[in-house]
Design a protein around this motif. Sequence first.
Motif, PDB file in Angstrom:
ATOM      1  N   MET A   1       0.846  -1.187   0.000  1.00  0.00           N
ATOM      2  CA  MET A   1       0.000   0.000   0.000  1.00  0.00           C
ATOM      3  C   MET A   1       0.879   1.234   0.000  1.00  0.00           C
ATOM      4  O   MET A   1       1.971   1.228   0.557  1.00  0.00           O
ATOM      5  CB  MET A   1      -0.903  -0.009   1.227  1.00  0.00           C
ATOM      6  CG  MET A   1      -1.833  -1.192   1.280  1.00  0.00           C
ATOM      7  SD  MET A   1      -2.840  -1.097   2.771  1.00  0.00           S
ATOM      8  CE  MET A   1      -3.636  -2.694   2.693  1.00  0.00           C
ATOM      9  N   LEU A   2       0.373   2.303  -0.650  1.00  0.00           N
ATOM     10  CA  LEU A   2       1.125   3.550  -0.757  1.00  0.00           C
ATOM     11  C   LEU A   2       0.228   4.732  -0.451  1.00  0.00           C
ATOM     12  O   LEU A   2      -0.946   4.737  -0.820  1.00  0.00           O
ATOM     13  CB  LEU A   2       1.658   3.738  -2.178  1.00  0.00           C
ATOM     14  CG  LEU A   2       2.545   2.646  -2.708  1.00  0.00           C
ATOM     15  CD1 LEU A   2       2.162   2.282  -4.112  1.00  0.00           C
ATOM     16  CD2 LEU A   2       3.965   3.093  -2.652  1.00  0.00           C
ATOM     17  N   GLY A   3       0.798   5.734   0.182  1.00  0.00           N
ATOM     18  CA  GLY A   3       0.099   6.986   0.420  1.00  0.00           C
ATOM     19  C   GLY A   3       1.094   8.128   0.413  1.00  0.00           C
ATOM     20  O   GLY A   3       2.268   7.927   0.698  1.00  0.00           O
ATOM     21  N   GLU A   4       0.611   9.325   0.064  1.00  0.00           N
ATOM     22  CA  GLU A   4       1.480  10.496   0.090  1.00  0.00           C
ATOM     23  C   GLU A   4       1.440  11.132   1.466  1.00  0.00           C
ATOM     24  O   GLU A   4       0.380  11.226   2.092  1.00  0.00           O
ATOM     25  CB  GLU A   4       1.067  11.515  -0.974  1.00  0.00           C
ATOM     26  CG  GLU A   4       1.413  11.041  -2.357  1.00  0.00           C
ATOM     27  CD  GLU A   4       1.159  12.079  -3.449  1.00  0.00           C
ATOM     28  OE1 GLU A   4       0.696  13.202  -3.153  1.00  0.00           O
ATOM     29  OE2 GLU A   4       1.419  11.757  -4.615  1.00  0.00           O
ATOM     30  N   ARG A   5       2.603  11.575   1.924  1.00  0.00           N
ATOM     31  CA  ARG A   5       2.686  12.270   3.198  1.00  0.00           C
ATOM     32  C   ARG A   5       1.997  13.622   3.060  1.00  0.00           C
ATOM     33  O   ARG A   5       2.209  14.343   2.087  1.00  0.00           O
ATOM     34  CB  ARG A   5       4.147  12.485   3.594  1.00  0.00           C
ATOM     35  CG  ARG A   5       4.885  11.221   3.913  1.00  0.00           C
ATOM     36  CD  ARG A   5       4.540  10.667   5.254  1.00  0.00           C
ATOM     37  NE  ARG A   5       5.099  11.541   6.277  1.00  0.00           N
ATOM     38  CZ  ARG A   5       4.799  11.462   7.559  1.00  0.00           C
ATOM     39  NH1 ARG A   5       3.968  10.568   7.996  1.00  0.00           N
ATOM     40  NH2 ARG A   5       5.336  12.281   8.418  1.00  0.00           N
ATOM     41  N   PRO A   6       1.164  13.980   4.038  1.00  0.00           N
ATOM     42  CA  PRO A   6       0.506  15.293   3.960  1.00  0.00           C
ATOM     43  C   PRO A   6       1.493  16.431   4.175  1.00  0.00           C
ATOM     44  O   PRO A   6       2.526  16.268   4.821  1.00  0.00           O
ATOM     45  CB  PRO A   6      -0.519  15.232   5.097  1.00  0.00           C
ATOM     46  CG  PRO A   6      -0.009  14.204   6.033  1.00  0.00           C
ATOM     47  CD  PRO A   6       0.780  13.227   5.205  1.00  0.00           C
ATOM     48  N   ASP A   7       1.198  17.558   3.615  1.00  0.00           N
ATOM     49  CA  ASP A   7       1.968  18.787   3.820  1.00  0.00           C
ATOM     50  C   ASP A   7       3.448  18.650   3.469  1.00  0.00           C
ATOM     51  O   ASP A   7       4.300  19.282   4.075  1.00  0.00           O
ATOM     52  CB  ASP A   7       1.844  19.270   5.275  1.00  0.00           C
ATOM     53  CG  ASP A   7       0.391  19.464   5.679  1.00  0.00           C
ATOM     54  OD1 ASP A   7      -0.399  19.943   4.842  1.00  0.00           O
ATOM     55  OD2 ASP A   7       0.048  19.116   6.814  1.00  0.00           O
ATOM     56  N   SER A   8       3.763  17.782   2.507  1.00  0.00           N
ATOM     57  CA  SER A   8       5.137  17.599   2.023  1.00  0.00           C
ATOM     58  C   SER A   8       6.120  17.207   3.120  1.00  0.00           C
ATOM     59  O   SER A   8       7.309  17.489   3.023  1.00  0.00           O
ATOM     60  CB  SER A   8       5.632  18.861   1.314  1.00  0.00           C
ATOM     61  OG  SER A   8       4.817  19.134   0.212  1.00  0.00           O
ATOM     62  N   ARG A   9       5.636  16.577   4.171  1.00  0.00           N
ATOM     63  CA  ARG A   9       6.555  16.105   5.211  1.00  0.00           C
ATOM     64  C   ARG A   9       7.428  15.003   4.636  1.00  0.00           C
ATOM     65  O   ARG A   9       7.100  14.383   3.637  1.00  0.00           O
ATOM     66  CB  ARG A   9       5.777  15.586   6.420  1.00  0.00           C
ATOM     67  CG  ARG A   9       5.111  16.725   7.181  1.00  0.00           C
ATOM     68  CD  ARG A   9       4.494  16.239   8.452  1.00  0.00           C
ATOM     69  NE  ARG A   9       3.288  15.476   8.120  1.00  0.00           N
ATOM     70  CZ  ARG A   9       2.584  14.804   9.009  1.00  0.00           C
ATOM     71  NH1 ARG A   9       2.959  14.761  10.268  1.00  0.00           N
ATOM     72  NH2 ARG A   9       1.515  14.151   8.652  1.00  0.00           N
ATOM     73  N   ASP A  10       8.555  14.765   5.295  1.00  0.00           N
ATOM     74  CA  ASP A  10       9.466  13.727   4.837  1.00  0.00           C
ATOM     75  C   ASP A  10       8.776  12.371   4.826  1.00  0.00           C
ATOM     76  O   ASP A  10       7.929  12.084   5.674  1.00  0.00           O
ATOM     77  CB  ASP A  10      10.698  13.654   5.743  1.00  0.00           C
ATOM     78  CG  ASP A  10      11.627  14.842   5.553  1.00  0.00           C
ATOM     79  OD1 ASP A  10      11.569  15.465   4.479  1.00  0.00           O
ATOM     80  OD2 ASP A  10      12.394  15.127   6.481  1.00  0.00           O
ATOM     81  N   PRO A  11       9.143  11.518   3.879  1.00  0.00           N
ATOM     82  CA  PRO A  11       8.563  10.171   3.844  1.00  0.00           C
ATOM     83  C   PRO A  11       9.025   9.353   5.046  1.00  0.00           C
ATOM     84  O   PRO A  11      10.022   9.685   5.690  1.00  0.00           O
ATOM     85  CB  PRO A  11       9.109   9.575   2.545  1.00  0.00           C
ATOM     86  CG  PRO A  11      10.342  10.357   2.265  1.00  0.00           C
ATOM     87  CD  PRO A  11      10.120  11.734   2.832  1.00  0.00           C
ATOM     88  N   VAL A  12       8.274   8.325   5.350  1.00  0.00           N
ATOM     89  CA  VAL A  12       8.651   7.378   6.393  1.00  0.00           C
ATOM     90  C   VAL A  12       9.401   6.255   5.686  1.00  0.00           C
ATOM     91  O   VAL A  12       8.855   5.567   4.842  1.00  0.00           O
ATOM     92  CB  VAL A  12       7.411   6.824   7.121  1.00  0.00           C
ATOM     93  CG1 VAL A  12       7.815   5.764   8.123  1.00  0.00           C
ATOM     94  CG2 VAL A  12       6.642   7.955   7.791  1.00  0.00           C
ATOM     95  N   VAL A  13      10.665   6.102   5.997  1.00  0.00           N
ATOM     96  CA  VAL A  13      11.499   5.129   5.307  1.00  0.00           C
ATOM     97  C   VAL A  13      11.313   3.751   5.947  1.00  0.00           C
ATOM     98  O   VAL A  13      11.253   3.622   7.165  1.00  0.00           O
ATOM     99  CB  VAL A  13      12.977   5.562   5.351  1.00  0.00           C
ATOM    100  CG1 VAL A  13      13.866   4.532   4.703  1.00  0.00           C
ATOM    101  CG2 VAL A  13      13.136   6.923   4.661  1.00  0.00           C
ATOM    102  N   CYS A  14      11.217   2.737   5.093  1.00  0.00           N
ATOM    103  CA  CYS A  14      11.087   1.364   5.584  1.00  0.00           C
ATOM    104  C   CYS A  14      12.042   0.462   4.801  1.00  0.00           C
ATOM    105  O   CYS A  14      12.742   0.910   3.908  1.00  0.00           O
ATOM    106  CB  CYS A  14       9.649   0.883   5.484  1.00  0.00           C
ATOM    107  SG  CYS A  14       9.047   0.675   3.822  1.00  0.00           S
ATOM    108  N   SER A  15      12.033  -0.818   5.161  1.00  0.00           N
ATOM    109  CA  SER A  15      12.978  -1.746   4.549  1.00  0.00           C
ATOM    110  C   SER A  15      12.304  -3.089   4.273  1.00  0.00           C
ATOM    111  O   SER A  15      12.503  -4.052   5.010  1.00  0.00           O
ATOM    112  CB  SER A  15      14.185  -1.929   5.479  1.00  0.00           C
ATOM    113  OG  SER A  15      15.151  -2.728   4.855  1.00  0.00           O
ATOM    114  N   PRO A  16      11.503  -3.168   3.192  1.00  0.00           N
ATOM    115  CA  PRO A  16      10.837  -4.436   2.861  1.00  0.00           C
ATOM    116  C   PRO A  16      11.793  -5.459   2.243  1.00  0.00           C
ATOM    117  O   PRO A  16      12.799  -5.103   1.631  1.00  0.00           O
ATOM    118  CB  PRO A  16       9.761  -4.046   1.849  1.00  0.00           C
ATOM    119  CG  PRO A  16       9.844  -2.577   1.664  1.00  0.00           C
ATOM    120  CD  PRO A  16      11.070  -2.082   2.339  1.00  0.00           C
ATOM    121  N   HIS A  17      11.448  -6.712   2.403  1.00  0.00           N
ATOM    122  CA  HIS A  17      12.157  -7.824   1.742  1.00  0.00           C
ATOM    123  C   HIS A  17      11.175  -8.458   0.765  1.00  0.00           C
ATOM    124  O   HIS A  17      10.020  -8.702   1.106  1.00  0.00           O
ATOM    125  CB  HIS A  17      12.606  -8.869   2.759  1.00  0.00           C
ATOM    126  CG  HIS A  17      13.320 -10.019   2.116  1.00  0.00           C
ATOM    127  ND1 HIS A  17      12.655 -11.088   1.548  1.00  0.00           N
ATOM    128  CD2 HIS A  17      14.630 -10.255   1.928  1.00  0.00           C
ATOM    129  CE1 HIS A  17      13.536 -11.934   1.050  1.00  0.00           C
ATOM    130  NE2 HIS A  17      14.747 -11.451   1.264  1.00  0.00           N
TER     131      HIS A  17
END
Length: 129
Positions: free
Chosen positions: A60-76
């Motif tokens: 799933m994908l969503g855009e961060r509101p108010d141009s805040r930095d993305p939340v970085v993750c690490s999928p396998h």
Amino acid sequence: MTQHKPAGHNAVSPYLLVKDVKAMLAFLSATFDVVEIYKMALPDGSIKHAEVKIDDSVVMLGERPDSRDPVVCSPHVYVPSADVCYGKALAAGATNISEPKDQPYGDRSAGIRDPEGNIWWIGTHLAKA
């Protein structure tokens, strides 16, 4: 009987919060040959929510509101060929974390950083002799 999750969804799905869903969809499509299963666009053209399938799993994908930095993750992700997928990821704009190599735990794996900063681990399980 009521289902506790939508058909075709696993119990756990990564949710990537990114700056640009459209760009991330293009990257995922080029890298993993995703199947888009849902997209909710807003009147301004941005995408509030999207879902894609990589093999048997939903991302799933969503855009961060108010141009805040993305939340970085690490999928396998397990893929048919770590080498091919790694090459496609680099061609789609990823940077190298670790080139494909055979691992002692039985996988051939690689690591890449996507344009949003997420680190993806790409693996192919090797058949035992």
